[in-house]
Design an enzyme around this catalytic site. Structure first.
Site, PDB file in Angstrom:
ATOM      1  N   PHE A   1       0.888  -1.174   0.007  1.00 29.85           N
ATOM      2  CA  PHE A   1       0.018   0.161   0.021  1.00 29.85           C
ATOM      3  C   PHE A   1       0.934   1.346  -0.131  1.00 29.85           C
ATOM      4  CE2 PHE A   1      -2.042  -3.355   2.542  1.00 29.85           C
ATOM      5  CZ  PHE A   1      -3.193  -3.763   1.546  1.00 29.85           C
TER       6      PHE A   1
ATOM      7  N   GLY B   1       0.080  -9.018  -3.222  1.00 31.59           N
ATOM      8  CA  GLY B   1      -1.288  -9.643  -2.760  1.00 31.59           C
ATOM      9  C   GLY B   1      -2.218  -9.286  -3.804  1.00 31.59           C
TER      10      GLY B   1
ATOM     11  N   GLY C   1       1.548  -2.009 -12.097  1.00 25.94           N
ATOM     12  CA  GLY C   1       2.152  -3.017 -12.274  1.00 25.94           C
ATOM     13  C   GLY C   1       1.677  -3.985 -13.311  1.00 25.94           C
TER      14      GLY C   1
ATOM     15  N   GLN D   1      -9.456  -6.373  -5.770  1.00 26.10           N
ATOM     16  CA  GLN D   1      -8.634  -4.984  -5.585  1.00 26.10           C
ATOM     17  C   GLN D   1      -9.846  -3.933  -5.382  1.00 26.10           C
ATOM     18  OE1 GLN D   1      -5.562  -4.007  -5.652  1.00 26.10           O
ATOM     19  NE2 GLN D   1      -5.397  -6.090  -4.924  1.00 26.10           N
TER      20      GLN D   1
ATOM     21  N   LYS E   1      -5.413  -0.933 -17.320  1.00 19.37           N
ATOM     22  CA  LYS E   1      -5.169   0.284 -16.668  1.00 19.37           C
ATOM     23  C   LYS E   1      -4.921   0.046 -15.265  1.00 19.37           C
ATOM     24  CE  LYS E   1      -7.580   4.064 -18.565  1.00 19.37           C
ATOM     25  NZ  LYS E   1      -8.811   4.539 -18.937  1.00 19.37           N
TER      26      LYS E   1
ATOM     27  N   GLU F   1      -5.783   1.189  -6.877  1.00 17.52           N
ATOM     28  CA  GLU F   1      -6.013   2.237  -6.178  1.00 17.52           C
ATOM     29  C   GLU F   1      -7.493   3.138  -6.351  1.00 17.52           C
ATOM     30  OE1 GLU F   1      -1.494   3.955  -5.615  1.00 17.52           O
ATOM     31  OE2 GLU F   1      -2.457   4.147  -7.490  1.00 17.52           O
TER      32      GLU F   1
END
Lengths: 730, 328
Positions: free
Chosen positions: A244, A471, A513, A624, A687, A691
């Protein structure tokens, strides 16, 4: 053989869609999931290393000044104590994300309370910890270090400043306007795995098991810190128990363990305590944000102002980029944006999940809600009316834009009531019930990445890169990309990550990533396909591969002829970034209840609708999003770093007192993924996802608190004391 | 963690003997003590593990009450059929505390001896009169959101953090203690914890070598029993304010109103004048306010925790409203 691809032009071919294996996007479970839940996936501190000594960091008990003396003898005779390391190369702060050089060193110079100043090494962890507490340290303290952002004259971050048109005039002429100021408190990443490292030195080469997000930068940072050539350093982070942002840069555990191992000639392990993780790694800066929104009678923005104040230590380049999405999210020809940074002596401020938008968007979306109420229109409609054609500052076109779809589809799926309505419309017993919404936006990032893909003679594939899986599901999605491109079941693709012996990936950070390292894998696979096509006598663009065969029935093993075939893909973001504004967009909807007596808020249900490029795996992507929305709940209601007003130390430095949401705070969360193919995002059209789920979500909750209870709160988190202070009397 | 001697007590006599020294402590669940030892807030030279001395029983008393052994876990107590049937406020209070994992280990005696969560107490590099007499109170001009608004002193504004004891206080339970000379004494829970005064290091009345053997509950009192805990997140958080209430009504008026409060003071707060004000009267907002006036007569905030004063008033309203509805 290395193949380079730099994206300078939009790519509308969407090659992955032509592939035949059919595993891209499939909701596959994480390949390492079983190992993790059964405790067999080793984390950094868990590698069995013989003769390993244990180090514990000693931290400063003054805020600013100099260490004048470290009395090593005060602990060297204690049981098991081996050494006190006070090397000048010890780092005193973690490196900022992508710093690519050592952070602040010289530990005798103290700039915040809790700063590491030395390392005590002993035979056992308990001995080292006891000795660390006993080490006698003398200081010369500088009084009067500024500790609060309003105690200093802040520095303007000039690159962020926008003066466009005349906002003051627009405000004066506006049919409707708001001028409001929001505050947010600091946040901690609070990853479950603490920062930890085991360093081994063979007299020439340094090998470190660590918990890090971006080995491709971390190796340079570590080499720079300890004064070794990169070729003499190896970093390994196969599993990372959450990052994070807190593990973007090299941290104090890694460098201190390395220096101790080099000095003592034996392996050294350093694990930060929970208190140390919170006190000497990264905080998200607190923010103060003023919004001026001017609108015409139809609710179209004519003016947009966003001025923010954040803080960091002297010497740090990072300033929480709260304006990031404000630059392009909404229209308004008259614009004033400004970011100011106060230099204060609290711990280092840096990246915590979604730096910028995580706190900028909740404030902006709270201000938009105030405006919608003032105009008396549906807040969804207000957003829809203000989606700009092009970037309102730079004039660049958007590469793709899913905000309107997310708003509409999200509203429908949630059962959004477009109003009009007044707050306090529904009470159930003691609880006021209401709903709120907010837009989501998060700039899209990509970074240079390399990955090697090897088709093994036996018809399986191996993917190697120093990319990490923190993760998020990286192991799984890279296997899916390679499997799709090469016509293999992902079971037949082994992915090796988190070792600097592999080609340099992008690292995990800024949600880049998957798109970046995924593109490197894609580039490598494209090169492999070209060679396979040549051998099969089929044009590459006509080659169909599935389940290890071409469309004509030739097997991969036949085409390989008993030999491995490897290609290294090298992906580089190209000039396209200068031609388009690329962002993920979305919308949040929340229903909350607010207790009329106690001001407690509980979230009943929440939905997020997101448009973030190609979805590589619907299960890991959804996870996510759920994680991001959970962070939104924390940011809205509970999470706040508290700093002592006299010495600036972080007081609530454990997980009992820094309140991340618990299971019971998180209701069933609904996630709607609005698929898109963004031609400028990346060669795989992916993309950032990780977040976006917390970029605005807190405002949906805050706005729902107003709708439920009539309490319009301008300060996050909206804890019961703040609700009570603001809620109208019954 | 400092080196310490570990002894496993086989009998209560063993335990009492081992814990007689100044730097000796008893350990049961260890859910609080081990954390504090790692932080070196507690540095016992000797630990007596009392887990095997056989104090885990929960049994009926002759008078119709219940005796909960000091080593009965929080989980065992909360799910005990008689606790659930006759003392639901206790079950509810325990379940409002900590997490399932912690409750599985935490014991009755240990929970009563739980130490404050004051940030400055927990950090040995900060001043704290409780931890280090004479060093000052870090919280007084520091971050004091968790802190006391009732019964604090200039030396210490810490709160007792537990939930179970708040319910035990409302139930007027007693603590059984065995001392170094084998002497047993029983004191009301309401008198077990101390106010900080000028001896803030003293959490409770236990003397060195004394061990809690049980908590006894009086015969069931019936009534509506509620435990209301206000907190930012809905689990694994200490109370901002909590209220344990045992309320009975007849003919529209309160006939019983035993209330105790958590999160407000260095001890579970019980003020008998509140019951006196409520009993014999019909529920009304005015009456609830009068009760709150009594509770908060001498309340004093320290800036950050000022909100606890109106919050306590409002929570008292909520509890009395709910209890009187249930009881009517």
């Amino acid at each position: 053989m290395s193949v380079h691809f730099k994206q300078d032009e939009p790519d509308t071919s969407n090659r992955l869609d032509d592939m035949k294996q059919g595993v891209i996007g499939a909701p596959l479970p994480r390949v390492e999931g079983m190992a993790k839940v059964t405790g067999t996936a080793p984390y950094a501190a868990e590698y069995p290393v013989e003769n390993c000594a244990e180090g514990v960091l000693v931290t400063s008990t003054i805020t600013r000044g100099e260490v004048t003396r470290i009395d090593k003898d005060s602990v060297l005779s204690m049981p098991g104590v081996i050494a006190v390391i006070d090397d000048e190369r010890l780092i005193t702060r973690p490196a900022q994300g992508t710093a690519n050089e050592a952070p602040q060193q010289k530990p005798k110079s103290v700039s915040y309370w809790g700063q590491p100043i030395a390392l005590v090494v002993a035979e056992t962890f308990e001995q080292a910890r006891d000795a660390a507490k006993h080490l006698k340290v003398e200081y010369r303290e500088d009084e009067g270090a500024p500790l609060s952002p309003d105690a200093v004259e802040p520095e303007e971050q000039e690159g962020e400043t926008v003066h466009q048109g005349d906002l003051a005039h627009a405000m004066a002429q506006a049919a409707h306007s708001v001028d409001v100021t929001f505050t947010t408190k600091g946040h901690s990443s609070a990853a479950m795995e603490p920062h930890a490292a085991i360093a081994q030195w063979d007299g020439e080469c340094l090998t470190v098991h660590a918990s890090l997000q971006m080995l491709n930068y971390n190796i340079t940072e570590l080499a720079d810190a300890v004064g070794l050539a990169e070729s003499k350093v190896r970093l390994i982070s196969r599993f990372v128990g959450g990052g994070f942002g807190s593990k973007l840069g090299i941290s104090e555990d890694v460098v201190s363990a390395s220096l101790a191992a080099m000095q003592l000639g034996r392996p050294v392990r350093v694990v930060l305590s929970r208190q140390q993780v919170l006190q000497c790694i990264m905080r998200r800066s607190e923010t103060t944000q003023r919004f001026r929104l001017a609108a015409d009678e139809n609710g179209r923005l004519t003016g947009f102002g966003h001025e923010a104040l954040v803080s960091n230590l002297p010497g740090e380049s990072f300033a929480e980029p709260v304006l990031q999405s404000s630059h392009f999210l909404y229209a308004g020809q008259n614009r004033e944006l400004m970011l100011k940074l106060a230099r204060i002596h609290r711990m280092t401020a840096g990246s915590v999940r979604a730096p910028g938008e995580a706190v900028g968007m909740p404030a902006l979306e709270g201000a938009m809600d105030v405006l919608a109420r003032k105009i008396g229109i549906d807040p969804v409609e207000l957003r829809l009316r203000n989606i700009p054609e092009d970037n309102p500052e730079e004039g660049l076109p958007f590469s793709s834009h899913k905000l309107a779809e997310c708003l509409r589809q999200g509203a429908e799926a949630f059962g959004w009531d477009p109003g009009p309505r007044k707050p306090r419309h529904t009470r159930e017993g003691e609880w006021w019930v209401g709903t709120g919404m907010a837009s989501a936006a998060r700039v899209h990032n990509v970074g240079e990445a390399r990955a090697r893909v090897t088709l093994k003679a036996d018809g399986t594939a191996l993917v190697e890169t120093d990319m990490t899986d923190i993760g998020t599901g990286t192991y799984t999605i890279l296997a899916q990309i390679a499997g799709e491109m090469l016509g293999l079941d992902p079971d037949k693709v082994l992915v090796e990550l988190g070792d600097t012996r592999h080609p340099r990936g992008s690292g995990s950070g800024g949600s880049w990533g998957a798109a970046s390292t995924g593109s490197a894998v894609y580039v490598a696979c494209t090169a492999l396909r070209e060679e396979l096509a040549r051998r099969a006598g089929i044009a590459e663009d006509e080659l169909d591969l599935s389940n290890g065969r071409t469309q004509t029935g030739q097997t991969l093993t036949d085409l390989l002829g008993g030999k491995d075939m490897a290609r290294e893909g090298h992906y580089e973001p190209g000039d396209i970034a200068a031609d388009f504004t690329a962002s993920g967009f979305g919308a949040f909807f929340a229903q909350v209840r607010v207790n009329r007596f106690t001001g407690e808020t509980r979230v009943d249900r929440m939905l997020g609708a997101f448009g973030f490029g190609r979805v590589l795996n619907h299960k890991t992507a959804r996870s996510q999003c759920i994680g991001g929305i959970t962070w939104s709940i924390g940011a809205a209601l509970t999470e706040a770093l508290e700093f002592d007003p006299r010495d600036g130390h972080l007081v609530n430095c454990d997980l009992a007192e820094y309140h991340v949401p618990v299971n019971r705070d998180v209701p069933d969360l609904e996630v709607l993924m609005v698929e898109e193919r963004d031609p400028a995002a990346s060669p795989i059209q992916a993309k950032g996802i990780g977040e976006l789920g917390m970029c605005g979500g807190a405002a949906a909750i805050g706005n729902a608190i107003f709708d439920a209870s009539g309490a319009r709160i301008f300060d996050y988190p909206m804890t019961p004391d703040r609700v009570l202070a603001t809620m109208p009397v019954d | 963690m400092r080196p310490f001697q570990y002894d496993r007590a086989r009998t209560l006599t063993d335990a009492v003997q081992i814990t007689q020294g100044e730097d000796a402590m008893a350990i049961a669940g260890g859910t609080n003590l081990l954390d504090l030892m790692k932080l070196q807030v507690e540095t016992p030279g000797k630990l007596a593990d009392i887990n095997r001395v056989g104090l885990g029983e929960i049994a009926d008393t002759d008078g119709g009450g219940l005796r909960i052994g000091a080593l009965a876990t929080n989980t065992a107590t909360a799910v005990h059929p008689r606790v659930r049937a006759d003392y639901p406020v206790l079950s509810r209070a325990i379940l409002a505390g900590a997490t399932q994992q912690l409750r599985n280990k935490a014991t009755t005696g240990g929970n009563l001896c739980q130490r404050t969560r004051c940030y400055y107490f927990m950090n040995i590099d900060q001043p704290c009169n409780k931890r280090e007499p004479g060093s000052g109170c870090g919280a007084l001009d520091g971050i004091a959101k968790l802190h006391a608004v009732l019964g604090a002193s200039g030396e210490c504004i810490a709160t007792y953090p537990g939930d179970m004891a708040v319910a035990l206080s409302a139930l007027d339970a007693s603590v059984e203690i065995t001392g170094s000379d084998g002497m047993e004494r029983t004191i009301p829970v309401r008198d077990f914890h101390c106010l900080p005064g000028d001896t803030p290091w003293r959490d409770n009345v236990l003397e060195p070598g004394e061990i809690i053997t049980a908590v006894t509950l009086p015969a069931p009192v019936g009534g509506t029993q509620l435990y209301r805990k206000v907190r930012e997140r809905s689990s694994y958080a200490f109370a901002l304010v909590s209220v344990a209430a045992i309320v009975e009504m007849q003919d529209g008026v309160f006939t019983r109103a035993d209330l105790s409060f958590g999160g407000l003071a260095h001890k579970p707060w019980h003020d008998p004048r509140i019951a006196q004000a409520l009993v014999g009267n019909a529920p009304s907002a005015q009456l609830f306010d009068r009760a709150a006036d009594i509770l908060l007569e001498e309340a004093q905030g320290h800036g950050e925790n000022d909100f606890k004063i109106p919050l306590a008033r409002r929570t008292l309203h909520a509890v009395l409203e709910q209890a009187s509805e249930n009881a009517a």
